[in-house]
Write a protein that holds these residues in place. Structure first.
Motif, PDB file in Angstrom:
ATOM      1  N   ALA A   6       0.446  32.262  -9.723  1.00 58.75           N
ATOM      2  CA  ALA A   6      -0.473  32.731 -10.773  1.00 58.75           C
ATOM      3  C   ALA A   6      -1.632  31.753 -10.941  1.00 58.75           C
ATOM      4  O   ALA A   6      -2.788  32.150 -11.145  1.00 58.75           O
ATOM      5  N   ASN A   7      -1.325  30.479 -10.839  1.00 60.52           N
ATOM      6  CA  ASN A   7      -2.336  29.430 -10.951  1.00 60.52           C
ATOM      7  C   ASN A   7      -3.342  29.530  -9.800  1.00 60.52           C
ATOM      8  O   ASN A   7      -4.560  29.452  -9.997  1.00 60.52           O
ATOM      9  N   GLU A   8      -2.828  29.715  -8.608  1.00 63.70           N
ATOM     10  CA  GLU A   8      -3.673  29.851  -7.407  1.00 63.70           C
ATOM     11  C   GLU A   8      -4.561  31.086  -7.545  1.00 63.70           C
ATOM     12  O   GLU A   8      -5.757  31.047  -7.240  1.00 63.70           O
ATOM     13  N   ARG A   9      -3.974  32.158  -8.019  1.00 58.05           N
ATOM     14  CA  ARG A   9      -4.700  33.420  -8.190  1.00 58.05           C
ATOM     15  C   ARG A   9      -5.832  33.280  -9.200  1.00 58.05           C
ATOM     16  O   ARG A   9      -6.912  33.857  -9.031  1.00 58.05           O
ATOM     17  N   LEU A  10      -5.591  32.512 -10.227  1.00 53.34           N
ATOM     18  CA  LEU A  10      -6.620  32.249 -11.248  1.00 53.34           C
ATOM     19  C   LEU A  10      -7.873  31.697 -10.580  1.00 53.34           C
ATOM     20  O   LEU A  10      -8.996  32.176 -10.815  1.00 53.34           O
ATOM     21  N   TYR A  11      -7.695  30.692  -9.731  1.00 47.67           N
ATOM     22  CA  TYR A  11      -8.845  30.051  -9.090  1.00 47.67           C
ATOM     23  C   TYR A  11      -9.468  30.915  -8.004  1.00 47.67           C
ATOM     24  O   TYR A  11     -10.687  30.920  -7.822  1.00 47.67           O
ATOM     25  N   LEU A  12      -8.651  31.663  -7.287  1.00 47.77           N
ATOM     26  CA  LEU A  12      -9.195  32.568  -6.266  1.00 47.77           C
ATOM     27  C   LEU A  12     -10.077  33.639  -6.923  1.00 47.77           C
ATOM     28  O   LEU A  12     -11.158  33.964  -6.412  1.00 47.77           O
ATOM     29  N   ASP A  13      -9.601  34.188  -8.039  1.00 45.93           N
ATOM     30  CA  ASP A  13     -10.381  35.212  -8.748  1.00 45.93           C
ATOM     31  C   ASP A  13     -11.695  34.631  -9.279  1.00 45.93           C
ATOM     32  O   ASP A  13     -12.729  35.289  -9.268  1.00 45.93           O
ATOM     33  N   MET A  14     -11.634  33.394  -9.733  1.00 47.75           N
ATOM     34  CA  MET A  14     -12.861  32.734 -10.218  1.00 47.75           C
ATOM     35  C   MET A  14     -13.869  32.569  -9.095  1.00 47.75           C
ATOM     36  O   MET A  14     -15.071  32.791  -9.290  1.00 47.75           O
ATOM     37  N   LEU A  15     -13.382  32.192  -7.918  1.00 48.32           N
ATOM     38  CA  LEU A  15     -14.264  31.988  -6.765  1.00 48.32           C
ATOM     39  C   LEU A  15     -14.943  33.294  -6.362  1.00 48.32           C
ATOM     40  O   LEU A  15     -16.089  33.293  -5.917  1.00 48.32           O
ATOM     41  N   ASP A  16     -14.201  34.390  -6.495  1.00 52.78           N
ATOM     42  CA  ASP A  16     -14.740  35.717  -6.138  1.00 52.78           C
ATOM     43  C   ASP A  16     -15.753  36.223  -7.155  1.00 52.78           C
ATOM     44  O   ASP A  16     -16.572  37.092  -6.843  1.00 52.78           O
ATOM     45  N   ALA A  17     -15.661  35.712  -8.369  1.00 59.03           N
ATOM     46  CA  ALA A  17     -16.499  36.235  -9.453  1.00 59.03           C
ATOM     47  C   ALA A  17     -17.890  35.590  -9.415  1.00 59.03           C
ATOM     48  O   ALA A  17     -18.051  34.464  -8.933  1.00 59.03           O
ATOM     49  N   ASP A  18     -18.885  36.320  -9.925  1.00 58.68           N
ATOM     50  CA  ASP A  18     -20.197  35.685 -10.051  1.00 58.68           C
ATOM     51  C   ASP A  18     -20.250  34.933 -11.394  1.00 58.68           C
ATOM     52  O   ASP A  18     -19.324  35.002 -12.183  1.00 58.68           O
ATOM     53  N   ASP A  19     -21.374  34.248 -11.645  1.00 56.31           N
ATOM     54  CA  ASP A  19     -21.498  33.394 -12.835  1.00 56.31           C
ATOM     55  C   ASP A  19     -21.206  34.118 -14.141  1.00 56.31           C
ATOM     56  O   ASP A  19     -20.621  33.538 -15.055  1.00 56.31           O
ATOM     57  N   THR A  20     -21.616  35.378 -14.190  1.00 54.14           N
ATOM     58  CA  THR A  20     -21.441  36.118 -15.457  1.00 54.14           C
ATOM     59  C   THR A  20     -19.972  36.338 -15.771  1.00 54.14           C
ATOM     60  O   THR A  20     -19.591  36.512 -16.922  1.00 54.14           O
ATOM     61  N   ALA A  21     -19.149  36.327 -14.739  1.00 53.61           N
ATOM     62  CA  ALA A  21     -17.713  36.558 -14.941  1.00 53.61           C
ATOM     63  C   ALA A  21     -16.895  35.292 -14.723  1.00 53.61           C
ATOM     64  O   ALA A  21     -15.706  35.356 -14.434  1.00 53.61           O
ATOM     65  N   ARG A  22     -17.553  34.131 -14.873  1.00 55.32           N
ATOM     66  CA  ARG A  22     -16.830  32.874 -14.669  1.00 55.32           C
ATOM     67  C   ARG A  22     -16.635  32.078 -15.946  1.00 55.32           C
ATOM     68  O   ARG A  22     -16.128  30.968 -15.910  1.00 55.32           O
ATOM     69  N   SER A  23     -17.069  32.655 -17.062  1.00 53.11           N
ATOM     70  CA  SER A  23     -16.963  31.874 -18.296  1.00 53.11           C
ATOM     71  C   SER A  23     -15.493  31.707 -18.683  1.00 53.11           C
ATOM     72  O   SER A  23     -14.640  32.525 -18.314  1.00 53.11           O
ATOM     73  N   TYR A  24     -15.197  30.691 -19.432  1.00 53.42           N
ATOM     74  CA  TYR A  24     -13.826  30.370 -19.853  1.00 53.42           C
ATOM     75  C   TYR A  24     -13.161  31.541 -20.579  1.00 53.42           C
ATOM     76  O   TYR A  24     -11.974  31.826 -20.369  1.00 53.42           O
ATOM     77  N   THR A  25     -13.940  32.239 -21.413  1.00 48.28           N
ATOM     78  CA  THR A  25     -13.355  33.329 -22.226  1.00 48.28           C
ATOM     79  C   THR A  25     -12.744  34.425 -21.351  1.00 48.28           C
ATOM     80  O   THR A  25     -11.772  35.076 -21.729  1.00 48.28           O
TER      81      THR A  25
END
Lengths: 108, 141
Positions: free
Chosen positions: B40-59
């Motif tokens: 789950a932790n790995e997936r969190l970071y993989l999804d962040m990498l795939d996302a653009d800036d607008t979808a990378r905020s902490y919230t």
């Protein structure tokens, strides 16, 4: 009661050797994984700094992490080694118990 | 003398569970929990990498961070309750602190860069690895 204690001790030592030689690769392979992944991680971190993908401050923080990662890795290797030693010791104890039970069975 | 020695030793061996215990007992359940949480932790970071800036905020990731952090705490608690757990305490503590730092960094910086995500992905995975290998090591070959 007739126990050839020298023979029993020889069997105990062989049991320990057998158990530990099976487990030794576990300790070795684990250490190798930790070493290889550290190398990859540090290379990636250095590249990220050179490519200006991370700040020098962030880079320093991540290199600080490496101390704690190493502490955890050494703790894991210590635990795996202890587990291997435990299995070896219990294998030897089992040989001794069986020898004693066999000798008892011969008496009864 | 030998007779006395053997007549005392034999009942002792016969009736006692004569095994040494230097490490905790292996737990398949814990191994699975560790593997799932690390995933789950790995997936969190993989999804962040795939996302653009607008979808990378902490919230965007707050709930997932909290899910992982609470599972790390639960694994830590389970290890605290085990016998011969000294090494697990160290490994769990380091993982808990590293994850908390990563979460707080993202929270205070709002958005992570590619480089920061990759660095956290690798360093947090490096904190999970000893925990997983240690648990598996209890099982042996």
């Amino acid at each position: 009661m007739n126990i050839d204690i020298n023979e029993v001790i020889k069997d105990m030592v062989n049991a320990m050797k057998g158990s530990f030689s099976k487990d030794w690769h576990l300790v070795k392979d684990t250490a190798e994984v930790f070493f290889t992944t550290r190398k990859e991680r540090l290379e990636s971190l250095a590249n990220s700094l050179l490519e200006k993908e991370i700040s020098p401050e962030f880079f320093l923080k991540r290199t600080e992490d490496e101390k704690k990662i190493l502490e955890s890795e050494l703790a894991a290797i210590q635990l795996i080694s202890k587990a291997a030693a435990e299995r070896a010791a219990n294998a030897a104890i089992e040989v001794f118990q069986k020898a004693v039970q066999t000798a008892l069975g011969a008496i009864i | 003398m030998k007779r006395i020695f053997y007549s005392l030793l034999i009942p002792l061996l016969f009736f006692s569970a004569c095994k040494v215990s230097w490490v905790p007992q292996y737990s398949a359940q814990l191994e699975e929990r560790i593997a799932n949480c690390a995933k789950a932790n790995e997936r969190l970071y993989l999804d962040m990498l795939d996302a653009d800036d607008t979808a990378r905020s902490y919230t965007h990731y707050k709930d997932r961070y909290n899910d992982i952090q609470s599972e790390i705490s639960a694994i830590r608690l389970a290890n605290e309750a085990r016998k011969n757990n000294a090494e697990f305490i160290i490994i769990n503590k380091n993982l808990s602190e590293a994850f908390a730092e990563a979460k707080n960094y993202h929270k205070s910086h709002h958005i992570l860069s590619n480089g920061e995500i990759k660095a956290y992905q690798q360093s947090i995975a490096a904190f999970w690895r000893p925990l997983y290998f240690a648990e598996k090591g209890l099982k042996g070959d």
